[in-house]
Design a protein around this motif. Structure first.
Motif, mmCIF file in Angstrom:
data_model
loop_
_atom_site.group_PDB
_atom_site.id
_atom_site.type_symbol
_atom_site.label_atom_id
_atom_site.label_comp_id
_atom_site.label_asym_id
_atom_site.label_seq_id
_atom_site.Cartn_x
_atom_site.Cartn_y
_atom_site.Cartn_z
ATOM 1 N N LEU A 1 34.115 -45.230 2.635
ATOM 2 C CA LEU A 1 35.039 -44.114 2.458
ATOM 3 C C LEU A 1 34.314 -42.794 2.270
ATOM 4 N N PRO B 1 37.248 -38.522 -1.830
ATOM 5 C CA PRO B 1 37.329 -39.988 -1.868
ATOM 6 C C PRO B 1 36.644 -40.594 -3.087
ATOM 7 N N LYS C 1 41.805 -41.803 1.878
ATOM 8 C CA LYS C 1 41.188 -41.672 3.198
ATOM 9 C C LYS C 1 42.225 -41.788 4.305
#
Length: 322
Positions: free
Chosen positions: A97, A161, A177
């Protein structure tokens, strides 16, 4: 232990990134989310429907886009909780991520291209990380575009993130995300997505609020530690210019980066042949940026990233001790 997952994922991804062989083998979470978003866009977004209906369907699509990855992430984290080394496996999954390593490499590639191949190669390199018209950019414009992308993506691709992973573990990071990918794909003011992508764009604005402010603070603090950077001007630029940006979030890291480097970023830019008359971040700074300024920005980014990793490490220690 969501904060610890975020800290470990930052530390691992900083070193390893997302390996090319893994991308070739299974793709990337962004590509998976992209397929889901494209499917929902094709099925629910009909040009013949009235805008009110398209907006409602856009809200429904956003719920699916956010909830499916969140539920999967939560399920995986629960399963890993009962496994040996499950925490570390969760952290490895969470590295997908983040984009610390790839962001540095893509922006550095612009400076390298300008230094070795001139403006033509610089335009090709910057076109991989920005959406504006590369042919409309001179050398200074290419450099400013790369630095703006570095600042904004530090917030969207790393701090945000990590923040939402720290808040909600794999579920929080995956949901963020997916929502951010939705904004990049359908959150545009075009005839097709003005109504359908309204919810995705507004939701992305909201979930990036804390990270954009934190990113600006990290850049200002990093300016104290990077030779030649100016933390005082960075701080003033954030409070003076960030609110003038057409985005409620992008102006914060861009203004901090501009002030720290003594540059004027943003301003009027061309996207798809359409001129966007945006305000300047770091108003009064230099416009004649060059590849050396990209490398200065990368040093600032690197130190700010160290501070981010250290912050999550400190919070992890506090949580464990408590």
């Amino acid at each position: 232990m969501s904060v610890l997952i975020a800290f470990l994922s930052l530390a691992v991804e900083f070193v390893l990134g997302y390996p090319d062989w893994l991308f070739r083998a299974i793709g990337h979470p962004v590509t998976w989310f992209g397929r889901l978003i494209s499917f929902l866009d094709r099925r629910l977004n009909r040009a013949t429907d009235p805008d009110a209906l398209r907006r409602r369907r856009g809200i429904q699509a956003l719920l699916v886009i956010v909830l499916v990855p969140a539920v999967i992430g939560l399920g995986v984290q629960i399963l890993l909780w009962f496994m040996p080394m499950g925490l570390f496996v969760a952290a490895i999954l969470a590295t997908s991520l983040l984009s610390q390593k790839s962001l540095y490499e893509h922006v550095e590639a612009v400076a390298d291209a300008l230094d070795t191949g001139g403006l033509a190669l610089g335009r090709v390199a910057v076109s991989r990380i920005v959406g504006r018209d590369p042919e409309a950019l001179d050398r200074a414009g290419v450099c400013r575009a790369a630095i703006e992308s570095l600042a904004e993506n530090f917030s969207d691709g790393i701090v945000a993130p990590a923040f939402w992973t720290g808040v909600g573990g794999l579920a929080g990071g995956a949901a963020y995300k997916a929502a951010n990918t939705a904004d990049s794909m359908i959150g545009h003011r075009t005839p097709r997505h003005e109504a359908f992508g309204w919810a995705a764009a507004r939701f992305d604005d909201w979930i990036n609020l804390p990270a954009s402010r934190l990113t600006a603070l990290l850049i200002v603090l990093a300016a104290f530690l990077v030779r030649g950077a100016d933390p005082r001007t960075a701080w003033h630029a954030v409070w003076r210019d960030a609110k003038k940006h057409r985005s409620p979030n992008a102006g914060w890291p861009e203004a901090a980066m501009a002030g720290a480097l003594g540059l004027a970023l943003a301003g009027p830019r061309s996207y798809g042949g359409v001129l966007v008359d945006d305000a300047f971040m770091g108003e009064g700074g230099r416009r004649d940026a060059d590849s050396i300024d990209i490398r200065r920005a990368l040093k600032l980014y690197r130190v700010a990233d160290y501070l981010l990793i250290g912050l999550f490490g400190l919070i992890s220690v506090i949580v464990i001790v408590a």
